[in-house]
Each structure stands twice: as structure tokens, then as C-alpha cells.
Design an enzyme around this catalytic site. Sequence first.
Site, short mmCIF file in Angstrom:
data_model
loop_
_atom_site.label_atom_id
_atom_site.label_comp_id
_atom_site.label_asym_id
_atom_site.label_seq_id
_atom_site.Cartn_x
_atom_site.Cartn_y
_atom_site.Cartn_z
N LYS A 275 -6.24 12.87 18.04
CA LYS A 275 -5.79 11.51 18.34
C LYS A 275 -4.35 11.51 18.84
CE LYS A 275 -4.31 7.96 15.47
NZ LYS A 275 -4.31 7.26 14.22
N ASP A 276 -3.46 12.26 18.17
CA ASP A 276 -2.05 12.25 18.55
C ASP A 276 -1.80 12.96 19.88
OD1 ASP A 276 -1.40 10.74 16.36
OD2 ASP A 276 -0.63 12.42 15.18
N GLN B 278 0.85 -1.19 0.00
CA GLN B 278 0.00 0.00 0.00
C GLN B 278 0.89 1.24 0.00
OE1 GLN B 278 -3.36 -0.04 2.79
NE2 GLN B 278 -2.76 1.99 3.46
N ASP C 25 -4.46 0.02 14.85
CA ASP C 25 -3.76 1.30 14.81
C ASP C 25 -3.51 1.79 16.24
OD1 ASP C 25 -2.69 3.66 13.75
OD2 ASP C 25 -4.64 4.65 13.71
N TYR D 1 4.64 7.33 1.53
CA TYR D 1 5.28 6.17 2.14
C TYR D 1 4.58 4.88 1.76
CZ TYR D 1 1.82 6.88 5.92
OH TYR D 1 0.68 7.06 6.65
N HIS E 79 6.57 5.48 14.59
CA HIS E 79 7.08 6.39 13.57
C HIS E 79 6.30 7.70 13.57
CE1 HIS E 79 6.86 8.06 9.42
NE2 HIS E 79 8.17 8.00 9.58
#
Length: 183
Positions: A169-170, A46, A143, A132, A119
Site C-alpha cells: 500500500k505504501d 483509540q 484512509d 500512538y 505522518h
Amino acid sequence: MDVASLAIPEVKIIRPKKFGDHRGFFSETYSKRAFEAAGLDYDFVQDNQSLSAEVGTVRGLHFQLPPFAQDKLVRVVKGAILDVAVDIRKGSPTFGKHVSAVISASDWNQILVPIGFAHGFCTLEPDTEVLYKVTDFYSAEHDRGLLWNDPDLGIDWPVAADKAQLSDKDRKNPRLAELRDWF
């Protein structure tokens, strides 16, 4: 292509060859054959792309749990990032340690982040675009994240915590001490 290990040797900097003339340039940014010749055997399934409009945008620190864990090959097609990989493999001699590198369109470099690492990156230029490749498909239920500015990690981010552009979320990711033994 040139391949070099960072201080945690599983994380690699890759620089594809670039051929230019008066028209511009050509580069094989990924070749399974060249990777295998360099001892890098990955099956990417992907491609992902992100655009971050503002300098100081932080994305991460992210990872996916097995059986959907992902190796990542990250490159920048416009702009620049400080890319960070944190070893979250319990029992590893470098557990909790990180490596970082500037990845940029102008340097034409890439970073290979293997499974077992959280990461993330911070943009150094406006309108930065990151591409990426990953070795497994996205799975929302697998996740996970690690708090980007956990003081136990000691990452020298190029942006102050109160100025960083983050997702909700982060902002809520757990600290390293709160992570389970997934790897």
C-alpha cells in the site's frame, strides 16, 4: 511535562516527566489535565501499537480524511524512529514542508501530529514498538497516504529507497502534486 514546537509550530515534541528509583521508574505518559494546562485540547479515542522487526521499516506517510481525520500522539516504548510530519493543508504557508524528529524509548519523548499532516516513520533500531493515540476511529474508506519518498518533499530518510521495508500500500501512495485539497 515539557512541550516544544518544531519548525512547523503546530507539530510538538512532548516529554513527560519520569520519576525513577532503585525499582525502576514511573511516568504519566498522557494526562488530559496536563495537556489542557499546556493549551493542548485533544480527545483521544483509540490507541494503536505497531512492532517493526527490521531497521529501515517505513510506515507512512498516512492520514485520514474528514470527518474521520486524526490528531496523533506518538511515542516509542522500545527502540527508536525517525518520525516525519508533512503539512498537507492547502493554503498553509508551510504546505508541502515537513518536520522530523527522533522519537525513542531512551529519550522518553513523544510527537504530537495534528490533523492536516501526513505522518510516517522509519525505524532506527530492530524490534521497535510504537504506540500512538488518535482523536478519531480508524475508517478504511477515509484512509489515505502520501508517497514516503516523493522527491518534492525532500525528506532525508535514514534508509535508501531500495532497502526500505514497506507495505505494498505504501509503495503505491500518490505524490504531493497528485493530492486533492482535503484540508
